[in-house]
Write an enzyme that holds these catalytic residues in place. Structure first.
Site, short mmCIF file in Angstrom:
data_model
loop_
_atom_site.label_atom_id
_atom_site.label_comp_id
_atom_site.label_asym_id
_atom_site.label_seq_id
_atom_site.Cartn_x
_atom_site.Cartn_y
_atom_site.Cartn_z
N ARG A 123 0.83 -1.20 0.00
CA ARG A 123 0.00 0.00 0.00
C ARG A 123 0.87 1.25 0.00
NH1 ARG A 123 -3.19 -2.32 -1.96
NH2 ARG A 123 -5.31 -2.88 -1.38
N GLU B 297 -2.42 8.26 -5.78
CA GLU B 297 -2.53 7.55 -7.05
C GLU B 297 -3.69 8.11 -7.86
OE1 GLU B 297 -2.74 3.32 -6.44
OE2 GLU B 297 -0.85 3.25 -5.34
N HIS C 170 0.52 0.42 -9.79
CA HIS C 170 -0.36 -0.41 -8.96
C HIS C 170 -0.86 -1.62 -9.77
CE1 HIS C 170 -3.07 -0.08 -5.18
NE2 HIS C 170 -2.91 -1.36 -5.51
N ALA D 247 0.91 -4.85 -9.56
CA ALA D 247 1.52 -6.11 -9.09
C ALA D 247 0.51 -7.25 -9.02
CB ALA D 247 2.17 -5.91 -7.72
#
Length: 310
Positions: free
Chosen positions: A232, A261, A282, A284
């Protein structure tokens, strides 16, 4: 009016399953259009989101008939779980469906950062031949330090162990007799940071973990250690990290998540020109395969609640 509203990208086969038995609105632009979302939520019983849609009191008040919030992922920091509970709205995350994708991301990032050679393609293309500077390091024999040792971190641990790494982990909430400790040594946070050649973060974002990785904790890490955050944004103080990388007090970093973000050009500028730094949006936990698993799981759970399983 739609019974199910989906505000961010979802596998189309799963959307079709939902639409087969329920009036379904799928518009990945709704996460950024609160006014339009307001109109569509008036009759909706289900809201399906990823991490950009902020499911807060304001949003919940727009959907008086809501029964379910489906999360196409596992983190719930964009969902006011307490407010949902107060309204008897069931929150359903896609627990476990993207574990493999995140674990593979972490291992890949560790390999890239330690070896280093893959970061120099443009240099080779320019006619240089920097074999000595691209020599890099092996993963085997190094120590993987996991901060947080939940399901995803355990997936990372097994893969790192099979590749010859020593594993240490910090998690004060995991029972001492948990099977995961069979391959990982249970250590303090300070010890994990000091011992890790690769430090991978796997904690939720809370007041306790916000800026857990800061100038002080970064200074306790090995000067050639690499840091990976696919958990996070906000766990890492990005300004402190960029300063450590610029001063070569750290061997490298891979960030898949950020405090704000999408990452703005202004915020991203601090990482420009830094060697051995990987920034990804973001992603992954998002592969073609995991998107299908996550989407199918949420579709299954929504249909269980509403009826009309297809």
């Amino acid at each position: 009016m739609a019974d199910i509203v989906i505000t961010e990208f979802m596998d189309e086969a799963a959307v079709a399953r939902l639409a087969h038995t329920h009036d379904t609105l799928y518009d990945s632009g709704l996460a950024d259009d609160l006014a339009a979302l307001h109109d569509h939520l008036a009759a909706a019983r289900v809201l399906i989101v990823r991490n950009r849609t902020q499911v807060d009191e304001t949003l919940l008040s727009m959907g008086p008939r809501l029964k379910v919030v489906g999360r196409l992922g596992v983190g719930l920091d964009n969902i006011d779980v307490v407010a949902c509970k107060a309204r008897s709205i069931k929150v359903i995350p896609a627990t476990g469906a993207n574990n493999l994708s995140v674990a593979e991301y972490v291992i890949t990032a560790a390999l890239m950062l330690l070896r280093g050679a893959w970061m120099g393609s443009s240099e080779v293309a320019d006619g240089h031949w920097p074999r000595q500077s691209m020599m890099g390091r092996e993963l085997a024999g190094k120590t993987m330090a996991l901060v947080g040792f939940g399901e995803i971190a355990q997936e990372v641990a097994w893969r790192a162990h099979m590749m010859g790494m020593q594993i240490v982990a910090y998690d004060p909430y995991l029972a001492a007799d948990h099977p995961g400790w069979q391959i990982a040594r249970n250590v303090s946070l300070d010890a994990a940071l000091e011992l890790g050649d690769v430090v991978s973060l796997h904690t939720p974002l809370t007041e306790a973990t916000r800026h857990m990785i800061n100038a002080t904790t970064l200074s306790s890490m090995k000067s050639d250690a690499v840091l990976i955050n696919a958990a996070r944004g906000g766990i890492v103080d990005e300004t402190a990290l960029a300063a450590a990388l610029a001063a070569r007090r750290l061997g490298g970093a891979a960030l898949d998540v950020f405090e704000i973000e999408p990452l703005s050009a202004e915020a991203g500028a601090r990482f420009k020109g830094l060697a051995n730094t990987i920034l990804t949006p973001h992603i992954a936990g998002v592969t073609g395969e995991s998107n299908r698993r996550v989407s199918e799981l949420i579709a299954d759970k929504v249909l269980e609640v509403l009826g009309g399983r297809a």
